[in-house]
Design an enzyme around this catalytic site. Structure first.
Site, short mmCIF file in Angstrom:
data_model
loop_
_atom_site.label_atom_id
_atom_site.label_comp_id
_atom_site.label_asym_id
_atom_site.label_seq_id
_atom_site.Cartn_x
_atom_site.Cartn_y
_atom_site.Cartn_z
N ARG A 110 0.84 -1.19 0.00
CA ARG A 110 0.00 0.00 0.00
C ARG A 110 0.89 1.25 0.00
O ARG A 110 1.94 1.28 0.65
CB ARG A 110 -0.86 -0.02 1.27
CG ARG A 110 -1.85 1.12 1.41
CD ARG A 110 -2.94 1.07 0.38
NE ARG A 110 -4.09 1.87 0.77
CZ ARG A 110 -5.09 2.15 -0.06
NH1 ARG A 110 -5.09 1.70 -1.31
NH2 ARG A 110 -6.12 2.87 0.36
N THR A 386 -9.80 0.08 -10.17
CA THR A 386 -8.77 -0.67 -9.48
C THR A 386 -8.76 -1.94 -10.29
O THR A 386 -9.60 -2.11 -11.17
CB THR A 386 -9.23 -0.90 -8.01
OG1 THR A 386 -9.18 0.34 -7.33
CG2 THR A 386 -8.41 -1.92 -7.26
N THR A 404 -3.99 -0.76 -7.30
CA THR A 404 -4.77 0.39 -7.78
C THR A 404 -3.96 1.67 -7.85
O THR A 404 -2.91 1.79 -7.20
CB THR A 404 -5.97 0.62 -6.82
OG1 THR A 404 -6.85 1.59 -7.37
CG2 THR A 404 -5.51 1.09 -5.44
N ASP A 428 -7.69 8.41 0.20
CA ASP A 428 -8.26 7.38 1.08
C ASP A 428 -8.01 7.68 2.56
O ASP A 428 -8.53 6.97 3.43
CB ASP A 428 -7.72 5.99 0.72
CG ASP A 428 -8.46 5.39 -0.48
OD1 ASP A 428 -9.38 6.04 -1.00
OD2 ASP A 428 -8.10 4.28 -0.91
N SER A 457 -7.73 1.06 3.14
CA SER A 457 -8.19 0.54 1.85
C SER A 457 -9.39 -0.40 2.05
O SER A 457 -9.65 -0.86 3.16
CB SER A 457 -7.06 -0.26 1.19
OG SER A 457 -7.51 -0.89 0.01
N SER A 458 -10.07 -0.65 0.94
CA SER A 458 -11.14 -1.67 0.94
C SER A 458 -10.76 -2.89 0.11
O SER A 458 -11.56 -3.81 -0.04
CB SER A 458 -12.43 -1.08 0.36
OG SER A 458 -12.87 0.00 1.13
N GLY A 478 -13.52 -1.65 -7.12
CA GLY A 478 -14.82 -1.04 -6.82
C GLY A 478 -14.88 -0.23 -5.55
O GLY A 478 -15.96 -0.05 -4.99
N GLY A 479 -13.73 0.27 -5.05
CA GLY A 479 -13.78 1.06 -3.83
C GLY A 479 -14.44 0.26 -2.72
O GLY A 479 -14.18 -0.93 -2.55
#
Ligand code: DON
Length: 577
Positions: A110, A386, A404, A428, A457-458, A478-479
């Site tokens: 990340r 993403t 992403t 984010d 993050s998701s 897709g967030g």
């Protein structure tokens, strides 16, 4: 060996305008790789990703004897060339690995906040929070993690030569690849937006003329960067020329990432979040993603309901899914953040005991209200730029990757002379301490920008197993919808026992606590059933599409791999041998 016949040989790629990748060097002739934009079954190795050339790049690594981690690296780098909206070396993401012996691990690459970051950094000169600064500026760029993540994964678990994993991307960038209809449309829509970003404008249009389907996209600067990565590994990105070019662009545009930030970036190996669902093992991503934690929490809640008995796609099951989602997303907003900086109660949130406490709060046929007790509001809907891809090798090593740039084409900033897009992942982080409002901002403390913190993050790269055997490699873009898309994939597999293609194709729904609204993919249920759901007290909206889940399943009867590109993505492709 490929068992189905509706595939295209790689040699047929060129005839179809798909181009082809060079396999890594090898003395032994590798088995032939096939690629399809449909379901593919094989008892060899398999890659399913968002672009045919990228799937082929990975599958050829597998065919030449590389393992699933090697193939995931080759595919990820190839997507950085062929899928510029989300494939990246200027962004970040997560890799979950399950080894043939059943053990598992996770690689966190990340993005991080630069050293100068602070919680008020998205406030403009007028003293007000600025969406523009937060999401669309040089300050929106996080320190990229992808190359470090791939290098760490390779160092610890790779098998093949690093250079051979990068070479297909060098070739794709240098010699070009054929632009698909979807990519042409996507790049065409970006021409005007790229006008303010000269390097992006130059790289992704021909002097302002959009690329057309069938054109060849050449990316010379990106090829040179990929060569540095090929020859120097991690250092080819984080030190020397690439780092200098990135830092210079930051200085030009008022960004804060320095060469020191880049040199200090470290990917991290983490313990996956592990849960169980009706006897299946769920292996997913821990913080700084909220994905695995929220997924396991929702599954634990659903485990106490007869989901299979409710049946798929009706108001009763939708109601229970929504109520599980509502509660998990509230906890996400309250507790989830980078666990290196905040105390995240993952163990409690993912415990069966906590689910037992939650379940009685769900009424059988009446919606709860998303009362923003401790947090006043939450975020709005997100787009789906993403990308997720799945890899399994012939030994059963499985790799699930979601990575992403955050928004489509990230910050829109291509690093001049280096040819890659930068993320806008700083968006984010929460925007400002205590700032919550109707438009969807959360101001809780844990996920504020701080030096070297990773933004929440998701992304939910996930692997399912049962009785020690691999069952599926799943995930999606897709967030915030990602977590719920993956929830559907698990429920469709476990409760509804759907065939792999149906697991992926079945319609999905999303609820994220706030806004207090369920959004169903068109066709999830009839409008009349939608009215029944609304009569329970749910606000029901409809959407064209949710997620793009490029997955691989293991056929329980034959042991074959079944690759399923999500039909929602016209370029998604399975490649295998
Ligand atoms: O890390 C995340 O959860 C998001 N940045 C992912 C973004 C995404 O899927 C596309 N939508 N904005």
């Amino acid at each position: 060996m490929i068992r189905r016949h509706f595939f295209l040989h790689v040699t047929a790629l060129a005839a179809l305008g798909l181009g082809a990748c060079r396999p890594p060097e090898s003395d032994v002739p590798a088995p032939e790789v096939a690629v399809v934009r449909d379901v593919l079954a094989s008892d060899g190795g398999m890659v399913v990703s968002a672009y045919p050339e990228a799937s082929v790049a990975g599958a050829e690594v597998l065919a030449a004897g590389g393992n699933a981690v090697d193939a995931a690296i080759a595919t990820g780098l190839a997507l950085a060339v062929t899928h510029p909206a989300a494939g990246n070396i200027g962004g970040g993401g997560f890799m979950v690995i399950r080894f043939p012996d059943g053990s598992s691990t996770a690689i966190d690459f990340r993005e991080k906040a630069p050293l100068r970051a602070h919680p008020e950094m998205f406030v403009g000169e007028d003293g007000e929070y600025s969406y523009q600064i937060h999401h669309r500026s040089h300050l929106a760029v996080g320190v990229p993690g992808t190359v470090a993540g791939f290098a760490l994964a390779h160092e610890k678990y790779g098998n093949a030569e690093w250079a051979g994993l990068v070479e297909p991307s060098v070739a794709l960038a240098r010699d070009g690849f054929v632009v698909s209809e979807r990519l042409a449309g996507s790049l065409g829509r970006m021409v005007d937006r790229f006008r303010d970003y000269p390097a992006s404008y130059a790289q992704f249009s021909r002097d302002g003329e959009p690329y057309e389907v069938g054109d060849t996209l050449l990316q010379a600067d990106l090829a040179a960067t990929m060569e540095r990565i090929r020859d120097e590994g991690r250092d080819g990105f984080y030190l020397g020329m690439t780092a200098r070019l990135l830092a210079e662009e930051m200085e030009r545009g008022g960004g804060w990432i320095t060469e020191e930030d880049l040199a200090r970036y470290e990917a991290k190996e983490r313990e996956p979040v592990r849960g169980t669902y009706r006897g299946y093992d769920v292996i997913s991503m821990p913080p700084p993603s909220s994905g695995g934690t929220a997924l396991v929490q929702m599954l634990n809640v659903l485990e106490g309901f007869d989901v299979a008995g409710m049946g798929a796609g009706n108001p009763e099951v939708a109601h229970h899914l929504i109520e599980a989602m509502r509660r998990a997303f509230r906890d996400r907003a309250m507790f989830l953040a980078d666990s290196d900086f905040a105390d995240v109660p993952v163990e409690r949130l993912t415990s069966k005991a906590y689910a037992d406490e939650i379940r009685p709060t769900i009424q059988p046929a009446a919606a709860s209200v998303s009362a923003p007790a401790d947090v006043d509001a939450a975020a709005d809907w997100e787009s789906s730029e993403t990308t997720h891809y799945s890899v399994v090798d012939a030994d059963g090593m499985a790799v699930s990757v979601t990575y992403t740039l955050e928004g489509g084409y990230g910050s829109y900033i291509t690093v001049p002379g280096a040819g890659f897009l930068l993320n806008n992942e700083m968006g984010d982080f929460n925007g400002r301490p205590g700032l919550t409002n109707e438009s969807g901002l959360i101001g809780t403390d844990a996920n504020l920008a701080r030096p070297e913190q990773r933004m929440l993050s998701s992304m939910t790269p996930t692997i399912l197993a049962r009785d020690g055997e691999l069952v599926a490699v799943i995930g999606s873009p897709g967030g915030r919808t990602i977590i719920n898309t993956v929830l559907h994939l698990v429920v469709n597999t476990v409760d509804f026992a759907l065939a792999p293609a149906d697991v992926v194709a079945a319609k999905r729904l999303h609820h994220q606590w706030l806004p207090d609204r369920a959004r169903l993919e068109n066709g999830y249920m009839s409008e009349a059933d939608g009215d029944v759901l609304a009569a329970m007290g749910h606000e029901v909206g409809w959407t064209g599409s949710q997620g793009i889940a490029h997955c691989i399943f293991v056929d329980g009867a034959t042991g074959e791999l079944v690759g399923v590109p999500d039909p929602r993505d016209s370029d998604g492709a399975a490649a295998g041998y």
